[in-house]
Write a protein that holds these residues in place. Structure first.
Motif, PDB file in Angstrom:
ATOM      1  N   ASN A  84     -11.042 -54.080   9.208  1.00  0.00           N
ATOM      2  CA  ASN A  84     -11.043 -54.802   7.829  1.00  0.00           C
ATOM      3  C   ASN A  84     -12.859 -55.588   7.559  1.00  0.00           C
ATOM      4  O   ASN A  84     -13.265 -55.411   6.490  1.00  0.00           O
ATOM      5  CB  ASN A  84     -10.034 -55.536   7.405  1.00  0.00           C
ATOM      6  CG  ASN A  84      -9.316 -54.693   7.053  1.00  0.00           C
ATOM      7  OD1 ASN A  84      -9.378 -53.282   6.133  1.00  0.00           O
ATOM      8  ND2 ASN A  84      -7.181 -54.625   7.236  1.00  0.00           N
ATOM      9  N   TRP A 124     -17.726 -46.458   2.212  1.00  0.00           N
ATOM     10  CA  TRP A 124     -16.939 -45.862   2.151  1.00  0.00           C
ATOM     11  C   TRP A 124     -16.059 -45.864   0.957  1.00  0.00           C
ATOM     12  O   TRP A 124     -16.396 -46.987   0.308  1.00  0.00           O
ATOM     13  CB  TRP A 124     -15.523 -46.623   3.479  1.00  0.00           C
ATOM     14  CG  TRP A 124     -14.492 -45.939   2.998  1.00  0.00           C
ATOM     15  CD1 TRP A 124     -13.944 -45.045   2.940  1.00  0.00           C
ATOM     16  CD2 TRP A 124     -12.957 -46.647   3.008  1.00  0.00           C
ATOM     17  NE1 TRP A 124     -12.638 -44.622   2.873  1.00  0.00           N
ATOM     18  CE2 TRP A 124     -12.503 -45.517   3.440  1.00  0.00           C
ATOM     19  CE3 TRP A 124     -13.185 -48.193   3.835  1.00  0.00           C
ATOM     20  CZ2 TRP A 124     -11.083 -46.181   3.798  1.00  0.00           C
ATOM     21  CZ3 TRP A 124     -11.920 -48.312   4.119  1.00  0.00           C
ATOM     22  CH2 TRP A 124     -10.616 -47.530   4.351  1.00  0.00           C
ATOM     23  N   MET A 185     -10.517 -41.033   2.589  1.00  0.00           N
ATOM     24  CA  MET A 185      -9.885 -42.155   3.666  1.00  0.00           C
ATOM     25  C   MET A 185     -11.277 -42.473   4.178  1.00  0.00           C
ATOM     26  O   MET A 185     -12.460 -42.475   3.546  1.00  0.00           O
ATOM     27  CB  MET A 185      -9.858 -41.971   4.857  1.00  0.00           C
ATOM     28  CG  MET A 185      -8.233 -41.514   4.911  1.00  0.00           C
ATOM     29  SD  MET A 185      -7.242 -42.411   4.017  1.00  0.00           S
ATOM     30  CE  MET A 185      -6.511 -43.190   6.223  1.00  0.00           C
ATOM     31  N   PRO A 186     -11.454 -43.886   4.905  1.00  0.00           N
ATOM     32  CA  PRO A 186     -12.031 -44.323   5.430  1.00  0.00           C
ATOM     33  C   PRO A 186     -12.868 -43.968   6.842  1.00  0.00           C
ATOM     34  O   PRO A 186     -12.204 -43.501   7.741  1.00  0.00           O
ATOM     35  CB  PRO A 186     -12.114 -45.930   5.682  1.00  0.00           C
ATOM     36  CG  PRO A 186      -9.856 -45.248   6.072  1.00  0.00           C
ATOM     37  CD  PRO A 186     -10.197 -43.837   5.574  1.00  0.00           C
ATOM     38  N   MET A 191     -17.584 -41.717   4.038  1.00  0.00           N
ATOM     39  CA  MET A 191     -16.290 -40.616   4.131  1.00  0.00           C
ATOM     40  C   MET A 191     -16.817 -39.950   3.781  1.00  0.00           C
ATOM     41  O   MET A 191     -16.602 -39.627   1.945  1.00  0.00           O
ATOM     42  CB  MET A 191     -15.490 -40.753   4.240  1.00  0.00           C
ATOM     43  CG  MET A 191     -14.799 -41.727   4.916  1.00  0.00           C
ATOM     44  SD  MET A 191     -13.314 -41.489   5.818  1.00  0.00           S
ATOM     45  CE  MET A 191     -13.037 -42.741   6.742  1.00  0.00           C
ATOM     46  N   GLN A 266     -10.583 -39.936  13.674  1.00  0.00           N
ATOM     47  CA  GLN A 266      -9.905 -41.065  12.922  1.00  0.00           C
ATOM     48  C   GLN A 266      -8.651 -40.701  14.117  1.00  0.00           C
ATOM     49  O   GLN A 266      -8.247 -41.591  14.885  1.00  0.00           O
ATOM     50  CB  GLN A 266      -9.966 -41.193  11.693  1.00  0.00           C
ATOM     51  CG  GLN A 266     -10.739 -41.679  11.254  1.00  0.00           C
ATOM     52  CD  GLN A 266     -11.053 -42.584   9.585  1.00  0.00           C
ATOM     53  OE1 GLN A 266      -9.937 -42.736   9.122  1.00  0.00           O
ATOM     54  NE2 GLN A 266     -11.744 -42.105   8.846  1.00  0.00           N
ATOM     55  N   GLU A 296      -9.181 -43.613  15.424  1.00  0.00           N
ATOM     56  CA  GLU A 296      -8.180 -44.746  14.681  1.00  0.00           C
ATOM     57  C   GLU A 296      -7.220 -44.328  15.170  1.00  0.00           C
ATOM     58  O   GLU A 296      -6.670 -43.937  14.765  1.00  0.00           O
ATOM     59  CB  GLU A 296      -8.826 -44.437  13.794  1.00  0.00           C
ATOM     60  CG  GLU A 296     -10.265 -45.069  12.822  1.00  0.00           C
ATOM     61  CD  GLU A 296     -10.658 -45.039  11.585  1.00  0.00           C
ATOM     62  OE1 GLU A 296      -9.371 -45.601  11.033  1.00  0.00           O
ATOM     63  OE2 GLU A 296     -11.391 -45.395  11.420  1.00  0.00           O
ATOM     64  N   TRP A 336      -5.954 -47.755  16.322  1.00  0.00           N
ATOM     65  CA  TRP A 336      -5.895 -48.537  15.405  1.00  0.00           C
ATOM     66  C   TRP A 336      -4.772 -49.502  15.769  1.00  0.00           C
ATOM     67  O   TRP A 336      -4.239 -49.831  14.534  1.00  0.00           O
ATOM     68  CB  TRP A 336      -5.623 -47.433  14.328  1.00  0.00           C
ATOM     69  CG  TRP A 336      -6.410 -48.374  12.399  1.00  0.00           C
ATOM     70  CD1 TRP A 336      -5.794 -48.463  11.970  1.00  0.00           C
ATOM     71  CD2 TRP A 336      -7.712 -48.874  13.363  1.00  0.00           C
ATOM     72  NE1 TRP A 336      -6.897 -49.173  11.154  1.00  0.00           N
ATOM     73  CE2 TRP A 336      -8.451 -49.003  11.934  1.00  0.00           C
ATOM     74  CE3 TRP A 336      -8.935 -48.728  14.214  1.00  0.00           C
ATOM     75  CZ2 TRP A 336      -8.958 -49.665  10.945  1.00  0.00           C
ATOM     76  CZ3 TRP A 336     -10.701 -48.939  13.312  1.00  0.00           C
ATOM     77  CH2 TRP A 336     -10.052 -49.548  12.396  1.00  0.00           C
TER      78      TRP A 336
END
Ligand code: XIL
Length: 378
Positions: A84, A124, A185-186, A191, A266, A296, A336
């Motif tokens: 984050n 993002w 999503m990121p 994205m 991801q 991720e 992740w």
């Protein structure tokens, strides 16, 4: 030896899964001796020819010494991603006010541990501060904002969000930029796409069309010519509209001379839900001349966990690792976060959890063995 710096993050808290006797039983007896002989996931990944095995982490978890003891072991993790603290809301909460404290902590951690740092992310649609998400911008204004954000972020970590290889001085890894291909999503760059392959109607697309994508990439390249620039997204792991759209975007960016080095898959999967076309799809991206990474990975299950689900999860982790091994352009695999204690899954998908290779008590699950077997199976 790669020299690097990194940074990372993690998320939500694993609910459920009270100290699962299953999990500990599985890792100690179902696969006797298998993990005991293994020095670590990064060690087996490198032995198999990949650059790293890594994990996301997050600043709040770093007070947990039982957790950081595992995180800091570079035989286990050779790469870190901030979950984050490099996102827009964390790094530019108000216009032109850049705050890198959280990101710097993770960079310093990775540096101290000899781990590669992957940045996450430049652009993002999610975790945007309100001034961006609800701004009333002209085309020129928003392009300038994107360029300034990406350039300043990547410039701050210049020479650090990267991976340098021994064979050349070329810095390899990724800089944050997530191009989201779906509406939700990121990723790592931006994205930019929806699941049906159309462009996501976020503030960036609505104001600039697709112009923000080359703007972000060019600003990032200028800020750190050696940082690898990835587009990172979800639901692009198997063949389909979204994957095809991303391939088309990459072709177009390349045709236009826009810098693009890689794709981040991801891989937030459900147990039993790894796409059967994973390898075929990976090869299609490799054929475009980009590198890629699993960025991720986690494999969630409905709670409570069962022996069967844990066994299928082990297979799923193994399948993803084997797919990365099968395609040379795959540089590495990142999970992740590594423990259910700090997984984002229960918070994001109510009723689901137990998605990581270590359980809530930091005990290895069968999934850990699946990763090891995947890397050793070459
Ligand atoms: C997640 C974080 O792990 C959470 O802590 C946060 O609340 C939401 O974002 N895809 C991505 C990541 O690219 O940035 C997301 O991280 C998980 C999904």
């Amino acid at each position: 030896m790669p020299t690097i710096t990194s940074l990372f993050v993690l998320a939500a808290l694993g609910a459920a899964v009270a100290a699962s006797p299953l999990a500990s039983a599985s890792s100690s007896s179902a696969f006797p001796g298998s993990t005991a002989k293994v020095p670590g996931l990064n060690a087996v990944a490198k032995a198999a020819g990949k650059l790293y095995f890594g994990t996301a982490t997050d600043n709040p978890e770093l007070n947990d010494t039982a957790y950081t003891t595992i995180l800091d072991n570079n035989r286990q993790f050779g790469q870190i991603t901030p979950a984050n603290s490099m996102k827009w809301d964390a790094t530019e909460p108000s216009p032109g006010n850049f705050t890198f404290e959280g990101g710097d902590v993770i960079r310093d951690l990775a540096k101290g541990n000899g781990q590669i740092l992957r940045g996450h992310n430049c652009v993002w649609y999610s975790q945007l501060p309100d001034w961006v998400a609800f701004g009333n911008f002209t085309f020129d204004e928003l392009i300038a904002i994107v360029e300034n954000h990406c350039g300043t972020l990547v410039g701050h970590y210049r020479g650090q969000i990267s991976l340098s290889t021994t064979c050349s001085n070329r810095l390899v890894l990724t800089t944050p930029i997530v191009f989201t291909f779906a509406r939700q999503m990121p990723g790592m760059l931006l994205m930019a796409l929806n699941d049906d392959g159309t462009f996501r109607e976020d503030i960036f697309f609505n104001v600039t069309g697709t112009a923000y994508i080359p703007a972000a990439l060019r600003a990032a390249r200028e800020a750190d010519p050696h940082a690898k620039l990835y587009i990172n997204d979800y639901n692009i792991e198997g063949t389909g509209n979204k994957s095809t759209a991303l391939q088309n975007l990459i072709k177009e960016l390349k045709k236009d001379g826009v810098p693009i080095d890689g794709v981040g898959f991801q891989c937030h999967f459900e147990v039993g839900g790894v796409p059967s076309t994973l390898v075929e799809n990976f090869r299609a991206f490799e054929a475009l001349g980009v590198e890629f990474a699993v960025t991720e990975l986690d494999v969630r299950m409905t709670l409570p966990e069962t022996d069967e689900l844990l066994e299928q999860q082990k297979e799923d982790y193994q399948t993803v690792v084997e797919a990365c091994l099968a395609v040379p352009a795959c540089v590495g695999v990142t999970i992740w976060d590594f423990t259910d204690k700090y997984s984002w899954v229960p918070g994001a998908f109510p009723g689901w959890g137990a998605a990581c290779p270590w359980d809530e008590n930091l005990v290895k699950k069968p999934a850990y063995d699946g990763i090891v077997i995947g890397f050793e199976d070459h």
